[in-house]
Design a protein around this motif. Sequence first.
Motif, PDB file in Angstrom:
ATOM      1  N   THR A 163       0.643  -1.683  -9.953  1.00 23.74           N
ATOM      2  CA  THR A 163       1.865  -0.703  -8.786  1.00 23.74           C
ATOM      3  C   THR A 163       1.779  -1.947  -7.344  1.00 23.74           C
ATOM      4  O   THR A 163       3.464  -2.403  -6.888  1.00 23.74           O
ATOM      5  N   GLU A 164       0.634  -1.959  -7.088  1.00 25.24           N
ATOM      6  CA  GLU A 164       0.826  -2.956  -5.446  1.00 25.24           C
ATOM      7  C   GLU A 164       0.223  -3.926  -5.738  1.00 25.24           C
ATOM      8  O   GLU A 164       0.266  -5.055  -4.428  1.00 25.24           O
ATOM      9  N   THR A 171       0.935  -1.182   0.473  1.00 24.29           N
ATOM     10  CA  THR A 171      -0.269   0.334  -0.024  1.00 24.29           C
ATOM     11  C   THR A 171       0.942   0.983   0.181  1.00 24.29           C
ATOM     12  O   THR A 171       0.335   1.978   0.882  1.00 24.29           O
ATOM     13  N   ASN A 192       2.712   2.239  -2.228  1.00 24.96           N
ATOM     14  CA  ASN A 192       2.900   3.064  -4.285  1.00 24.96           C
ATOM     15  C   ASN A 192       4.376   2.947  -4.741  1.00 24.96           C
ATOM     16  O   ASN A 192       5.049   3.749  -5.004  1.00 24.96           O
TER      17      ASN A 192
END
Lengths: 112, 110
Positions: A71-72, A26, A28
């Motif tokens: 991304t996560e 979470t 980023n």
Amino acid sequence: DAGITQSPRHKVTETGTPVTLRCHQTENHRYMYWYRQDPGHGLRLIHYSYGVKDTDKGEVSDGYSVSRSKTEDFLLTLESATSSQTSVYFCAISSLGVDEQFFGPGTRLTVL
Amino acid sequence: EDQVTQSPEALRLQEGESSSLNCSYTVSGLRGLFWYRQDPGKGPEFLFTLYSAGEEKEKERLKATLTKKESFLHITAPKPEDSATYLCAVQTGGSEKLVFGKGTKLTVNP
């Protein structure tokens, strides 16, 4: 604590079956890493990612594949698990790639 | 090939007995040296980053130092809660990867 979760936390599977481990962050952060940790060997890099859909191999990549569509999330797949892949798997994240890495809680995988 | 060697493999101390852990490295162009603490059943927890020879960093009872060939983690007056495995890792110039040593398991008895 850095926002890193791994799932599942424990898994027992049989030789020859496919297995997918998930790492979710979470923070980023751009960089994500998969390591395995075994007695007598320490932490060894399997694969890492430096962006969405951008990945590269580490020192022990044979038998493993990875994917990063967001991304996560960073997925580690064992296409056909072997007993030699019994290990504890850690995910790590890094903001810049040249700074410190923060580790998840780990997944203990047993291949029978 | 980049190599990191930690010594000793295991260390037992009495509470209050200061000591040092060693991390020696052979790399082509050090960018950074990292120390982590790992408790049983958990992921490594970041402690320090050192970038150049002569640099020192402190946190509570821990102090990390760096020379051109090795790093030391000094533990002053340790407590039982300092018991853990301490990991050292190096990063070389041009790489986004860390190379870890095998760790030193520290036990501090009350």
